[in-house]
Design a protein around this motif. Sequence first.
Motif, PDB file in Angstrom:
ATOM      1  N   HIS A  57     -28.892  22.851  15.599  1.00 43.57           N
ATOM      2  CA  HIS A  57     -28.888  21.385  15.496  1.00 43.57           C
ATOM      3  C   HIS A  57     -30.184  20.809  16.070  1.00 43.57           C
ATOM      4  N   ALA A  58     -30.590  21.315  17.232  1.00 42.66           N
ATOM      5  CA  ALA A  58     -31.835  20.841  17.852  1.00 42.66           C
ATOM      6  C   ALA A  58     -33.032  21.120  16.940  1.00 42.66           C
ATOM      7  N   TYR A  59     -33.051  22.310  16.322  1.00 44.49           N
ATOM      8  CA  TYR A  59     -34.154  22.660  15.408  1.00 44.49           C
ATOM      9  C   TYR A  59     -34.153  21.729  14.201  1.00 44.49           C
ATOM     10  N   GLN A  60     -32.972  21.487  13.635  1.00 45.63           N
ATOM     11  CA  GLN A  60     -32.878  20.626  12.455  1.00 45.63           C
ATOM     12  C   GLN A  60     -33.296  19.187  12.775  1.00 45.63           C
ATOM     13  N   LEU A  61     -32.947  18.706  13.962  1.00 43.74           N
ATOM     14  CA  LEU A  61     -33.388  17.369  14.368  1.00 43.74           C
ATOM     15  C   LEU A  61     -34.907  17.323  14.481  1.00 43.74           C
ATOM     16  N   ASN A  62     -35.467  18.365  15.069  1.00 45.07           N
ATOM     17  CA  ASN A  62     -36.922  18.478  15.206  1.00 45.07           C
ATOM     18  C   ASN A  62     -37.588  18.531  13.837  1.00 45.07           C
ATOM     19  N   LEU A  63     -36.973  19.290  12.920  1.00 45.75           N
ATOM     20  CA  LEU A  63     -37.496  19.417  11.554  1.00 45.75           C
ATOM     21  C   LEU A  63     -37.474  18.059  10.843  1.00 45.75           C
ATOM     22  N   THR A  64     -36.346  17.353  10.979  1.00 49.63           N
ATOM     23  CA  THR A  64     -36.222  16.032  10.352  1.00 49.63           C
ATOM     24  C   THR A  64     -37.260  15.063  10.914  1.00 49.63           C
ATOM     25  N   GLU A  65     -37.423  15.116  12.229  1.00 47.88           N
ATOM     26  CA  GLU A  65     -38.398  14.232  12.892  1.00 47.88           C
ATOM     27  C   GLU A  65     -39.821  14.524  12.407  1.00 47.88           C
ATOM     28  N   ARG A  66     -40.158  15.806  12.297  1.00 49.25           N
ATOM     29  CA  ARG A  66     -41.506  16.173  11.843  1.00 49.25           C
ATOM     30  C   ARG A  66     -41.702  15.819  10.373  1.00 49.25           C
ATOM     31  N   ARG A  67     -40.650  16.035   9.558  1.00 48.08           N
ATOM     32  CA  ARG A  67     -40.725  15.704   8.131  1.00 48.08           C
ATOM     33  C   ARG A  67     -41.008  14.206   7.954  1.00 48.08           C
ATOM     34  N   GLU A  68     -40.298  13.382   8.758  1.00 49.62           N
ATOM     35  CA  GLU A  68     -40.491  11.937   8.677  1.00 49.62           C
ATOM     36  C   GLU A  68     -41.883  11.535   9.156  1.00 49.62           C
ATOM     37  N   ALA A  69     -42.360  12.212  10.216  1.00 52.60           N
ATOM     38  CA  ALA A  69     -43.705  11.903  10.734  1.00 52.60           C
ATOM     39  C   ALA A  69     -44.776  12.241   9.703  1.00 52.60           C
ATOM     40  N   VAL A  70     -44.647  13.394   9.058  1.00 55.24           N
ATOM     41  CA  VAL A  70     -45.614  13.808   8.031  1.00 55.24           C
ATOM     42  C   VAL A  70     -45.570  12.845   6.843  1.00 55.24           C
ATOM     43  N   SER A  71     -44.354  12.467   6.455  1.00 53.11           N
ATOM     44  CA  SER A  71     -44.200  11.519   5.347  1.00 53.11           C
ATOM     45  C   SER A  71     -44.925  10.212   5.660  1.00 53.11           C
ATOM     46  N   ARG A  72     -44.765   9.745   6.918  1.00 54.85           N
ATOM     47  CA  ARG A  72     -45.408   8.492   7.329  1.00 54.85           C
ATOM     48  C   ARG A  72     -46.933   8.619   7.322  1.00 54.85           C
ATOM     49  N   LEU A  73     -47.439   9.750   7.810  1.00 58.12           N
ATOM     50  CA  LEU A  73     -48.894   9.971   7.860  1.00 58.12           C
ATOM     51  C   LEU A  73     -49.502  10.015   6.456  1.00 58.12           C
ATOM     52  N   ILE A  74     -48.785  10.669   5.526  1.00 59.20           N
ATOM     53  CA  ILE A  74     -49.285  10.757   4.146  1.00 59.20           C
ATOM     54  C   ILE A  74     -49.226   9.384   3.471  1.00 59.20           C
ATOM     55  N   GLU A  75     -48.154   8.657   3.785  1.00 58.20           N
ATOM     56  CA  GLU A  75     -48.006   7.321   3.189  1.00 58.20           C
ATOM     57  C   GLU A  75     -49.121   6.391   3.666  1.00 58.20           C
ATOM     58  N   GLU A  76     -49.525   6.527   4.928  1.00 58.43           N
ATOM     59  CA  GLU A  76     -50.614   5.701   5.465  1.00 58.43           C
ATOM     60  C   GLU A  76     -51.925   5.937   4.728  1.00 58.43           C
ATOM     61  N   LYS A  77     -52.050   7.127   4.149  1.00 53.74           N
ATOM     62  CA  LYS A  77     -53.244   7.437   3.359  1.00 53.74           C
ATOM     63  C   LYS A  77     -53.102   6.983   1.907  1.00 53.74           C
ATOM     64  N   GLY A  78     -51.892   6.418   1.573  1.00 54.29           N
ATOM     65  CA  GLY A  78     -51.645   5.964   0.211  1.00 54.29           C
ATOM     66  C   GLY A  78     -51.477   7.093  -0.782  1.00 54.29           C
ATOM     67  N   MET A  79     -50.991   8.259  -0.314  1.00 58.75           N
ATOM     68  CA  MET A  79     -50.919   9.437  -1.180  1.00 58.75           C
ATOM     69  C   MET A  79     -49.502  10.010  -1.285  1.00 58.75           C
ATOM     70  N   LEU A  80     -48.493   9.238  -0.839  1.00 61.48           N
ATOM     71  CA  LEU A  80     -47.122   9.735  -0.858  1.00 61.48           C
ATOM     72  C   LEU A  80     -46.476   9.436  -2.215  1.00 61.48           C
TER      73      LEU A  80
END
Length: 692
Positions: A57-80
């Motif tokens: 569960h802790a790993y999956q929460l970490n994975l979800t958090e990182r997935r969302e962070a990466v999504s946000r970073l890519i979106e900021e570049k206008g490439m999502l």
Amino acid sequence: MTITEKIARSMGLKEEQVDTVLKLLDEGATIPFIARYRKEMTGRLDEDQIREIGQVHAYQLNLTERREAVSRLIEEKGMLDDNVKAALEAADTLAAVEDVYRPFKEKRKTKATEAIAKGYGPLAEQIRAQKEPVQADPEALEQAGFIIAEELSDDAGIRKLVRESLEKNGFIASKKKKDAVDEKGTYEMYYEFSDPIRKVPGYRVLAMERGEKEKVLTVSVSMDAEDLEQQVRKLVIHGDVNRQLLENIVHDALTRLILPSVRREIRSSLREKACETAIHGFSVNLENILMTRPLRGKSVLAWDPGYGHGCKLAMLDENGGLMTTEVVYPFRGKGDEARAEARTRQLLDQYHPDLVVIGNGTASRESEALIARIIRDYPKISYVIGSEAGASVYSASPLAKEEFPDLAVETRSAVSIGRRVQDPLSELVKIDPQSLGIGEYQHDVPQKQLKEALDFVTDKAVNRVGVNVNTGSPSLMKHVSGLTKPQIAKIIKARPVSSRRELADILPAKAYEQSVGFLRIPDGSEPLDATGIHPESYDFARRFVADNGLDLKDLRSQAFKEALKKINPVREARRLGVGTDTMIDIIRELRNPGLDPRDSLDAPILKKDVLSIEDLHQNMELQGTIRNVTSFGAFVDIGLHDDGLVHISRMADHFVRDPKDVVHTGQIVKVWVSDIDLKRGRVGLSLVAPKH
């Protein structure tokens, strides 16, 4: 899928089980409490399953958090775009998320970034499009090639193909470095060594890693690159336009960028899996050592052997209380030996111990020979070889100084050696598990991860056995479910405690709920306090006893136990409106109040005489104790100076994948002598009887 669905599917559980465990953990319930007192709610999940749910569960929460962070970073570049979103959603590991993010990361200065700065980006796009032949000078083609090679290196699909191909068809190999010094030949088998990545055992990975760290070996990961390159070409090249140029670029991308990077990832993955396996081995060995059967009610003369500094003796009563100490010097000369023997006999005559416990360190076998000779005149006394692993660490610790401020460090070791035979769990919890010599490659695995795993095992063992609230040491009680150091101090200050009800006034409500079932009061005012029945079930237990014409005053009588044997727990559970698992546990506890699960295990081998390597012969049958289990076999104490080795190939008459599937530390086994090396003092053993 939701996180709960993923966990349930990966562990083969129902979603309700996972949800229940996560809810209980979130409410502050401990793993031992959930496993023991919430069986109906979880469907009988054990401690290891509950811990795994929490970890995943802790790993999956970490994975979800990182997935969302990466999504946000890519979106900021206008490439999502939708493709990137789908790739992120499909990424089921942190490594896979990083693969998706790789093309969008800010680049450090590379050949590709320099080529883009020089304006070769459009030419690279033209080559990749494969619509028309490209005409350009060699310099321009090379620069455009750098850009495309980096794009290929960042392509998650290509990296996945390369990684899976290496994992399936690759090899990990090692060679001795030129001019490397390996005085003892520690890494001799790895001088020219190769194993398929998909099959290489973890202990070999760690051995090669250590050899590399010590600058003896060079370690590499490789495979047939030509076949791999052909597969990548099929993904990249879709016709004959610019084929030769693209083939060269694919080759450059693979050899210069992709393969080195993926090789590092695979080495890291192999190391991680090897460490997990090694830590699991430590955990299994520790659990078996902690759960070794105690020799209750035995007074002990503990003997910590030594040469020049003498043998340290400690006389312990049947409860581990220290009666006297002594130092004798049997190995300095004939006069000293006679004096040592005379003083030992005086102690035996004065205190009448049931047992002599000899530490298995330096001068152990010489001490064994001396004790065996002495106790021939004492028919009621036996001796046992006890492990002294970690005794020196304990004896110099603040805890040992607090327990025995007036004793020399060396004499404290003797006390520890004796007590760990009387009650292994109570004594061994005082020692850092990493000092017990119960595994392999201890210093090569992540120490934080190892400590967490061993602490969990210790918690599990202590709570399974239970702790006497009036005699348990702080070292033991700190592993009781739900208790903190200040709460333990309050309990000790309140001793003697006559009932669990008193603990409710000492502890906060949550701590009381979580701990009280694991705290025992053998001779208290409430008979149920001596059992593992939780006070929340006392009303059910009392009604059950009364309805069946029994009386708790007779709890320990044979008639009471016999009556319980005839009762159907399922029918009683239904009648009383209590869970079946709870009812089964109540009846079991009433039949065996305060039962110690260790009592059903093998007792230590008690001896009267000594064995030497010269006494052995081929196919000789012996009895021994498993001292350590490794990935290649098990070490067995058969009474010699050094333990004999049962190699994994001699553990059964069929293929054995893991020695821990066959034996465990502390187990008493029957073995047969297969090899005798008198020169090196080594003995090979077999668990398989020889064929006559």
